[in-house]
Enzyme design. Structure first.
Site, PDB file in Angstrom:
ATOM      1  N   ALA A 129       1.117  -1.138   0.450  1.00 51.56           N
ATOM      2  CA  ALA A 129       0.188   0.144  -0.045  1.00 51.56           C
ATOM      3  C   ALA A 129       0.612   1.179  -0.278  1.00 51.56           C
ATOM      4  O   ALA A 129       0.323   2.132  -0.355  1.00 51.56           O
ATOM      5  CB  ALA A 129      -1.019   0.210   1.500  1.00 51.56           C
ATOM      6  N   ASN A 134       2.331  -4.428   6.833  1.00 51.34           N
ATOM      7  CA  ASN A 134       2.714  -4.861   6.107  1.00 51.34           C
ATOM      8  C   ASN A 134       3.737  -3.473   5.217  1.00 51.34           C
ATOM      9  O   ASN A 134       5.065  -3.015   4.969  1.00 51.34           O
ATOM     10  CB  ASN A 134       2.049  -5.153   4.606  1.00 51.34           C
ATOM     11  CG  ASN A 134       1.145  -6.629   4.949  1.00 51.34           C
ATOM     12  OD1 ASN A 134       2.074  -7.339   6.015  1.00 51.34           O
ATOM     13  ND2 ASN A 134       0.209  -7.012   4.765  1.00 51.34           N
ATOM     14  N   HIS A 167      -0.715   7.346   3.967  1.00 53.69           N
ATOM     15  CA  HIS A 167       1.142   7.008   4.196  1.00 53.69           C
ATOM     16  C   HIS A 167       1.582   7.811   3.300  1.00 53.69           C
ATOM     17  O   HIS A 167       1.549   8.773   3.121  1.00 53.69           O
ATOM     18  CB  HIS A 167       1.212   5.463   3.437  1.00 53.69           C
ATOM     19  CG  HIS A 167       0.177   4.439   3.881  1.00 53.69           C
ATOM     20  ND1 HIS A 167      -0.186   3.475   5.593  1.00 53.69           N
ATOM     21  CD2 HIS A 167      -1.002   3.918   3.013  1.00 53.69           C
ATOM     22  CE1 HIS A 167      -0.883   2.425   4.781  1.00 53.69           C
ATOM     23  NE2 HIS A 167      -0.757   2.607   3.695  1.00 53.69           N
TER      24      HIS A 167
END
Length: 275
Positions: A126, A192, A222
């Site tokens: 991601a 992750n 993010h």
């Protein structure tokens, strides 16, 4: 140079992401390949008319002799199944990158890859910008920081509940601050991304991580910031959810398809330089 198309491909897990990857393989990426899936014992696999060999035991899958495996089943499967497949000479695409936050798992994968002369292929998931971060580390990185923001209630069921009353958060509130190894252990659902950043850049102990419950956002956000001899890198992503599974970022699923395209096509940039 001809494309490299393995003829026996195994999916480790057949949830929302696994089914999406399976469809991409059949429709675009490897339509002539024979497919198999490793699922947990007792799991019922719908009969959708597609030819698919289904196994519930790793030994049976190994006997099927896959040439490529695609992991999208979680950290436990990375630790338990990936080393055995690599040792058997099967390349493995790893989506649950957070499992590599465990030094023992990383060591087992490195040893197995060497023994089987196979490749562990780590996807970006991601987060983006990891190709630039990998390149930058070769000149030397001074600092790497990852910041993850989610709506407050998205942190329910995590240690964030002990830091604040999530339902009452009205301003951005830090729920974790430390390095990537600590973050991977304390917040495995966020591991992750933190692990992918650590592997691409400065490593688990030197990658700073801040996790924030932020009522101003309505998506998983993010942020990556790195400084080094190369200059500076700043990146911000707000990810839309996967339509079939709102808990998963759509970009995470797409990154697996991108890794497979790169694996099959020799002139593509390959995202496997994680050691």
């Amino acid at each position: 140079m001809a494309e490299r198309k393995p003829q026996r491909i195994a999916l480790l897990g057949r949830g929302a992401i696994g089914q999406r990857v399976e469809a991409a393989l059949r429709e675009r990426l490897a339509p002539d390949a024979t497919l198999a899936a490793l699922v947990r014992p007792g799991k019922t696999v719908p009969d959708d008319g597609a030819a698919l060999a289904v196994f519930s035991e790793l030994e049976a899958l190994l006997a099927w002799r896959p040439e490529l495996a695609i992991e999208c089943a979680g950290h436990a499967v990375v630790a338990q199944a990936v080393p055995a497949l690599l040792r058997a000479g099967c390349d493995v695409v790893i989506a649950s990158v957070g499992a590599l936050g465990d030094a023992g798992v990383r060591s087992a994968i490195e040893e197995a890859a060497g023994a089987g002369q196979a490749r562990p292929i780590v996807v970006s998931g991601a987060i983006g910008g990891l190709d630039a971060l990998r390149a930058a580390r070769r000149a030397g990185l001074h600092s790497v920081r990852y910041t993850g923001r989610k709506p407050p209630l998205a942190w329910a069921g995590t240690p964030a509940e002990a830091r604040c009353m999530l339902a009452e958060v009205r301003m951005p509130t830090v729920v974790f601050e430390g390095h990537a190894a600590e973050a991977s252990r304390a917040y495995p659902k966020n591991a992750n991304v933190t692990a992918a950043v650590a592997l691409a850049g400065a490593g688990f102990e030197r990658t700073a991580v801040t996790l924030i419950a932020d009522p101003r956002v309505d998506a998983n956000v993010h942020e990556l910031h790195a400084e080094g001899v190369f200059g500076t890198l700043s990146l911000r992503l707000a990810n839309a959810p996967l339509p079939d599974n709102p808990k998963t970022s759509w970009l995470a699923a797409l990154s697996i398809e991108a890794a497979l395209h790169a694996h099959f096509n020799p002139f593509s940039i390959h995202p496997s330089d994680w050691s």
